[in-house]
Design a protein around this motif. Structure first.
Motif, short mmCIF file in Angstrom:
data_model
loop_
_atom_site.label_atom_id
_atom_site.label_comp_id
_atom_site.label_asym_id
_atom_site.label_seq_id
_atom_site.Cartn_x
_atom_site.Cartn_y
_atom_site.Cartn_z
N GLU A 152 -2.54 -8.80 -9.19
CA GLU A 152 -2.52 -8.08 -9.30
C GLU A 152 -0.99 -7.41 -7.59
O GLU A 152 -0.61 -6.60 -7.85
CB GLU A 152 -3.12 -7.28 -9.02
CG GLU A 152 -4.08 -7.12 -10.72
CD GLU A 152 -3.01 -7.25 -11.92
OE1 GLU A 152 -2.22 -5.37 -11.64
OE2 GLU A 152 -3.64 -7.33 -12.89
N TYR A 153 -1.28 -8.28 -6.35
CA TYR A 153 -1.30 -7.44 -5.77
C TYR A 153 -0.18 -9.15 -4.93
O TYR A 153 0.39 -8.10 -4.05
CB TYR A 153 -2.21 -7.53 -4.24
CG TYR A 153 -3.48 -6.08 -4.79
CD1 TYR A 153 -3.21 -5.27 -4.43
CD2 TYR A 153 -4.60 -6.40 -5.61
CE1 TYR A 153 -3.93 -4.55 -4.76
CE2 TYR A 153 -4.88 -6.10 -5.64
CZ TYR A 153 -4.75 -4.33 -5.53
OH TYR A 153 -5.35 -3.36 -6.13
N ALA A 154 -0.79 -9.82 -5.14
CA ALA A 154 0.46 -11.11 -4.29
C ALA A 154 1.95 -11.12 -5.21
O ALA A 154 1.84 -10.76 -5.89
CB ALA A 154 -0.06 -12.56 -5.07
N THR A 169 2.85 -17.63 -3.37
CA THR A 169 1.93 -17.19 -4.15
C THR A 169 2.06 -18.45 -4.86
O THR A 169 1.00 -19.18 -5.15
CB THR A 169 2.20 -16.42 -4.61
OG1 THR A 169 2.40 -14.80 -4.07
CG2 THR A 169 1.43 -15.89 -5.77
N THR A 205 -5.34 5.61 -9.10
CA THR A 205 -5.14 5.00 -7.95
C THR A 205 -5.19 3.40 -8.89
O THR A 205 -5.46 3.80 -9.91
CB THR A 205 -6.27 4.87 -7.11
OG1 THR A 205 -6.55 4.41 -7.49
CG2 THR A 205 -5.29 6.46 -6.59
N LYS A 206 -4.83 2.87 -8.27
CA LYS A 206 -4.14 1.11 -8.68
C LYS A 206 -5.71 0.89 -8.43
O LYS A 206 -6.64 -0.04 -9.38
CB LYS A 206 -3.53 0.50 -7.69
CG LYS A 206 -3.00 -1.30 -7.79
CD LYS A 206 -1.99 -1.97 -7.19
CE LYS A 206 -1.94 -3.35 -8.23
NZ LYS A 206 -1.20 -3.48 -7.18
N ALA A 207 -6.16 0.49 -7.47
CA ALA A 207 -8.04 0.48 -7.72
C ALA A 207 -8.70 1.59 -8.75
O ALA A 207 -9.69 0.27 -9.47
CB ALA A 207 -8.57 0.87 -5.92
N ARG A 229 -1.42 -0.05 -17.28
CA ARG A 229 -1.32 -0.67 -16.32
C ARG A 229 -0.64 0.98 -15.82
O ARG A 229 -1.01 2.00 -15.99
CB ARG A 229 -1.49 -0.92 -15.62
CG ARG A 229 -1.91 -2.85 -15.43
CD ARG A 229 -1.89 -3.68 -14.79
NE ARG A 229 -1.97 -4.88 -14.81
CZ ARG A 229 -2.13 -5.76 -15.69
NH1 ARG A 229 -1.61 -5.67 -17.08
NH2 ARG A 229 -2.86 -6.70 -16.02
N TYR A 240 -6.23 -10.81 -5.89
CA TYR A 240 -5.38 -10.74 -5.89
C TYR A 240 -4.05 -11.63 -5.78
O TYR A 240 -2.44 -10.94 -5.72
CB TYR A 240 -5.70 -11.68 -4.53
CG TYR A 240 -4.86 -12.08 -2.78
CD1 TYR A 240 -3.68 -10.47 -2.72
CD2 TYR A 240 -4.50 -13.28 -3.28
CE1 TYR A 240 -3.15 -10.91 -1.22
CE2 TYR A 240 -2.44 -13.22 -1.84
CZ TYR A 240 -2.30 -12.19 -1.14
OH TYR A 240 -1.82 -12.38 -0.48
N LEU A 272 -7.55 -1.09 -11.93
CA LEU A 272 -8.58 -2.14 -11.89
C LEU A 272 -9.64 -2.27 -12.07
O LEU A 272 -10.55 -2.44 -13.03
CB LEU A 272 -8.35 -2.88 -10.54
CG LEU A 272 -6.83 -3.03 -10.31
CD1 LEU A 272 -6.90 -3.78 -9.18
CD2 LEU A 272 -6.79 -4.32 -10.95
#
Length: 545
Positions: free
Chosen positions: A324-326, A332, A425-427, A416, A321, A430
């Motif tokens: 990659e996402y925050a 953060t 997809t991003k998932a 990436r 998180y 990952l």
């Protein structure tokens, strides 16, 4: 010289010297622990000392030599000893005398000045007992069924007693223990239905029938148990102590009888490994100063494994998180600062948090919701192995997060973008690309977490570890793994034996032996994790490049 400094060679040699000194220090520490710990299992010679004190009174002391030291004569001036004027030091011996029913202390110091004669008689015997420690002396007679028999039959008698004792332990821990557990479950079940006003006559009759069946089985097993106890309690051995007193020792309390002075090197070596095995698989006795440490080994490994299972997904998800996402914002940054600061919080603070949050708040709520029939006796509202694992998982969480995030940051962004450009997809990126490549870094974090958690003691004293746990968290009763139970831990065992023992001298070798075992377990767990990490690194090496 100036060119040599500018070349950087001094710093290389300085670094190499620092590493060498550190390595030598670690190896020296391990050698000290190993030599002191393993000597605990080597069968010692038994000595008989003929003493004569300053008043001319004669006495005899029998036992093992535990330590030797030289003390200045000036410190013994109050004894008014008649010594050679040139003599500056005097040797004294620390003797383990055992025989607790006759002497108040297991150990005593003997000055060499008072020792008139030292012998190692072949017929001196060491009797290891379940209680009261060792007994040293001579065998006067062996009595079986009221008749005196030859002492050569000792081995057969002890083997018979061991077989009976194994059956007794199996009955108590497995069969009778299972019946007691089922009776308690039925009692709580009846109480629960009463609270819920659901205890019908039919249901009560069914429960009473099960209780009657269990009680009948209990009576049969109890009779069998009493039969075994009578079979091993009818025989005894008569020993002559160092002061000439005769002491009768029942075979029920004898673990082993050895003629240490008659053993050859091969026999001593066999006995050495036998005692190491006994130390690893048996339960502790005599306030943890004798016996084995199996419950502590089991509790340590179980707690570390549970902690690893809990902290690994939490740490990896948090790192994913954050990296990659925050977004790169103040929130953060605050999270990262909090994670870094958590790594520096004293471990005892985590113990206080675990006691307040996990035990009292979460555990108390679980008891109110699911185990109300047990109240006021807590089930999960008391320290246990689950809360210990969760507390150490939070303690080691920053280590896993930082290591995982560092592994994610080393993966090039092109990988990436390439995966996303191919339609993933991003998932999926990952799961199939990023995590496999970062898995060695994740394993590094887990290795560091295991190394720290296995040696922690302070927080565990508040959330689950105890001096003596009669029941293991794992047994044959449903649900088999009892996460609400307290447990023993090798680190706490070292603290308890070394600093809380009523007999410090007797406990000192055991402290080194347990410390060596704890280091061995930590190294084994770490080497297993390192092996897994290296395999993952080789597996995904081509993908990384």
């Amino acid at each position: 010289m100036n060119k040599w400094f500018k070349s950087g060679s001094p710093w290389i040699w300085l670094s190499a010297g620092g590493v060498s000194i550190s390595l030598i220090s670690v190896l020296g520490l391990l050698w000290l622990i190993a030599s002191r710990g393993l000597s605990y299992f080597w069968p010692s010679e038994l000595y008989q000392f003929d003493l004569i004190d300053k008043h001319g009174a004669k006495s005899v002391v029998i036992g093992e030599i535990y330590n030797r030291e030289e003390i200045p004569v000036s410190q013994l001036a109050h004894l008014n000893l008649v010594l050679d004027p040139e003599q500056e030091v005097l040797e004294r011996l620390l003797i383990k005398t055992g025989n607790r029913e006759l002497v108040s202390l297991d150990f005593r110091w003997l000055l060499s000045h008072y020792i008139q004669k030292t012998q190692t008689p072949k017929d001196l015997v060491s009797v290891e007992r379940r209680t009261n420690g060792n007994f040293y002396g001579y065998i006067e007679s062996v009595v079986v069924d009221g008749n005196e028999v030859d002492s050569n039959q000792l081995d057969k008698l002890l083997t018979r007693v061991d077989n009976f004792q194994d059956k007794i332990d199996e009955l108590q821990k497995s069969d009778i223990g299972a019946i007691n557990y089922q009776l308690e479950r039925l009692r709580l079940k009846t109480r629960k239905y009463k609270f819920q006003d659901k205890l019908t006559a039919e249901l009560k009759a069914q429960i009473d029938s099960e209780v009657a069946t269990l009680n009948q089985s209990y009576i049969i097993l109890e009779q069998e148990l009493m039969g075994y106890r009578q079979a091993i309690s009818r025989d005894h051995i008569v020993m002559r102590a160092m002061d000439g007193q005769l002491v009768t020792i029942n075979f029920e309390y004898i673990l082993k009888v050895t003629f240490n002075n008659q053993l050859s090197i091969v026999e001593k070596t066999a006995m050495f490994f036998s005692q190491i095995g006994y130390f690893l698989i048996e339960d502790p006795r005599e306030a943890n100063t004798e016996g084995g440490v199996f419950p502590a080994i089991f509790g340590t490994v179980l707690m570390v494994l549970l902690m690893t299972v809990i902290v690994s997904p939490l740490g990896v998800v948090a790192a994913i998180y954050l990296h990659e996402y925050a977004g790169k914002n103040a929130f953060t940054k605050l999270l990262r600062i909090s994670v870094i600061n958590l790594a520096g919080v004293p471990s005892i603070v985590y113990g206080v948090f675990g006691l307040g949050f996990f035990v009292y708040m979460v555990g108390g709520s679980l008891d109110q919701l699911f185990y109300s029939e047990n109240l006021p006796s807590p089930t999960f509202g008391t320290p246990g192995v689950l809360w210990s694992s969760l507390t150490l998982a939070i303690l080691t969480l920053p280590v896993v997060i930082v290591s995982t995030e560092e592994g994610l940051s080393r993966i090039p962004s092109e990988m990436r973008f390439g995966s996303l450009a191919l339609g993933a997809t991003k998932a999926e990126t990952l799961w199939r690309i990023i995590l496999p490549i970062a898995s060695p870094a994740i394993m590094t974090g887990i290795i560091l977490a295991i190394a720290r958690a296995a040696g922690e003691v302070a927080p565990l004293m508040l959330v689950g570890v105890v001096k003596m746990a009669p029941n293991l968290p794992l047994d044959g009763n449903f649900p088999y793994l009892h996460l609400d139970r307290k447990f023993m831990h090798l680190g706490f065992h070292i603290y308890d034996v070394g600093f809380q023992s009523p007999n410090v001298e007797a406990a000192r070798p055991l402290v080194f032996a347990t410390a060596l075992l704890l280091v061995t377990i930590i190294v084994t767990l770490n080497m297993t994790a390192v092996s897994i990490r290296n395999r993952l690194r080789e597996k995904y090496k081509m993908l990384e490049h």
